[in-house]
Scaffold this active site. Sequence first.
Site, PDB file in Angstrom:
ATOM      1  N   GLY A  72      32.263  25.918 -16.490  1.00  0.00           N
ATOM      2  CA  GLY A  72      30.868  26.159 -16.843  1.00  0.00           C
ATOM      3  C   GLY A  72      30.166  26.870 -15.705  1.00  0.00           C
ATOM      4  O   GLY A  72      30.526  26.691 -14.537  1.00  0.00           O
ATOM      5  N   CYS A 120      31.351  20.960  -9.200  1.00  0.00           N
ATOM      6  CA  CYS A 120      30.452  22.089  -9.443  1.00  0.00           C
ATOM      7  C   CYS A 120      30.930  23.277  -8.604  1.00  0.00           C
ATOM      8  O   CYS A 120      31.261  23.111  -7.429  1.00  0.00           O
ATOM      9  CB  CYS A 120      29.031  21.703  -9.031  1.00  0.00           C
ATOM     10  SG  CYS A 120      27.815  23.004  -9.272  1.00  0.00           S
ATOM     11  N   LEU A 121      30.943  24.470  -9.206  1.00  0.00           N
ATOM     12  CA  LEU A 121      31.368  25.661  -8.463  1.00  0.00           C
ATOM     13  C   LEU A 121      30.443  25.943  -7.282  1.00  0.00           C
ATOM     14  O   LEU A 121      30.824  26.647  -6.352  1.00  0.00           O
ATOM     15  CB  LEU A 121      31.420  26.878  -9.395  1.00  0.00           C
ATOM     16  CG  LEU A 121      32.510  26.844 -10.482  1.00  0.00           C
ATOM     17  CD1 LEU A 121      32.403  28.068 -11.380  1.00  0.00           C
ATOM     18  CD2 LEU A 121      33.899  26.753  -9.865  1.00  0.00           C
ATOM     19  N   HIS A 162      25.263  19.073 -17.443  1.00  0.00           N
ATOM     20  CA  HIS A 162      25.416  19.527 -16.049  1.00  0.00           C
ATOM     21  C   HIS A 162      24.856  20.945 -15.897  1.00  0.00           C
ATOM     22  O   HIS A 162      24.079  21.223 -14.975  1.00  0.00           O
ATOM     23  CB  HIS A 162      26.903  19.476 -15.673  1.00  0.00           C
ATOM     24  CG  HIS A 162      27.225  20.042 -14.329  1.00  0.00           C
ATOM     25  ND1 HIS A 162      27.723  19.296 -13.297  1.00  0.00           N
ATOM     26  CD2 HIS A 162      27.122  21.319 -13.839  1.00  0.00           C
ATOM     27  CE1 HIS A 162      27.903  20.069 -12.235  1.00  0.00           C
ATOM     28  NE2 HIS A 162      27.550  21.307 -12.541  1.00  0.00           N
ATOM     29  N   GLU A 163      25.237  21.838 -16.821  1.00  0.00           N
ATOM     30  CA  GLU A 163      24.789  23.239 -16.721  1.00  0.00           C
ATOM     31  C   GLU A 163      23.291  23.354 -16.974  1.00  0.00           C
ATOM     32  O   GLU A 163      22.600  24.157 -16.340  1.00  0.00           O
ATOM     33  CB  GLU A 163      25.569  24.132 -17.687  1.00  0.00           C
ATOM     34  CG  GLU A 163      27.075  24.180 -17.459  1.00  0.00           C
ATOM     35  CD  GLU A 163      27.471  24.501 -16.031  1.00  0.00           C
ATOM     36  OE1 GLU A 163      26.726  25.201 -15.320  1.00  0.00           O
ATOM     37  OE2 GLU A 163      28.548  24.035 -15.608  1.00  0.00           O
ATOM     38  N   HIS A 166      21.183  22.816 -14.006  1.00  0.00           N
ATOM     39  CA  HIS A 166      21.056  23.993 -13.143  1.00  0.00           C
ATOM     40  C   HIS A 166      19.821  24.816 -13.509  1.00  0.00           C
ATOM     41  O   HIS A 166      19.190  25.424 -12.643  1.00  0.00           O
ATOM     42  CB  HIS A 166      22.292  24.895 -13.255  1.00  0.00           C
ATOM     43  CG  HIS A 166      23.466  24.464 -12.427  1.00  0.00           C
ATOM     44  ND1 HIS A 166      23.434  24.427 -11.053  1.00  0.00           N
ATOM     45  CD2 HIS A 166      24.715  24.061 -12.780  1.00  0.00           C
ATOM     46  CE1 HIS A 166      24.618  24.023 -10.591  1.00  0.00           C
ATOM     47  NE2 HIS A 166      25.412  23.794 -11.622  1.00  0.00           N
TER      48      HIS A 166
END
Length: 200
Positions: A72, A120-121, A162-163, A166
């Site tokens: 994601g 998370c990236l 989660h996304e 952001h």
Amino acid sequence: MASSFARLARTAENAGRLQVSKEPVDNPPYDIHTLGDQVLRTPAKRIGKVDDSIRSLARDMLVSMYAAKGIGLAAPQIGQPLQLLVIDLEIEDPKGPPLILINPEITAVGGSLCTYEEGCLSIPGVYLDVVRPSVVDVSYRDEMGRPKRMKADGLMARCIQHEMDHLNGVLFVDRVTDHDKLREGLGEKGFNPADVHAIA
Ligand code: ZN
């Protein structure tokens, strides 16, 4: 006749899908911002018109996400404070289409509260438990600007929440309640615990 109608319907549906290779590339179009970068804390703006520039951005986000082997990615992570996110839970399956969510809104939450280890990236190498509802109803626009609704559970519900965090400038580490593990996990990877904006 029926089958040709079905084929036409499928073709029309697929026309909206972005064709992106899932093969990781060495030089992705975007670098991913990491914890401490202010853009990750900037609330994302709603997208007015879903046009080619938005589709192009979504395509570049997918290429960047596949390069980083993530499932994601939200636009603020590549420095674009827009309400756009891409998800693909099947990055090993070259055929499964990714999901593109524009201006997503959670209209209902359900199921139970469950604990799951997130990563998370933007905080690479850090994996910690977060509690979230197990089911969400989401309304959004797809990459053709069409209004859509979906009910998600399991990993998809987790990933959407989660996304979407952001888009509000919230990171999963803000929701971690075990502060000892949080400090330890961030420290090991060279992140500054002072960059966490704890919610609880
Ligand atoms: Zn993330």
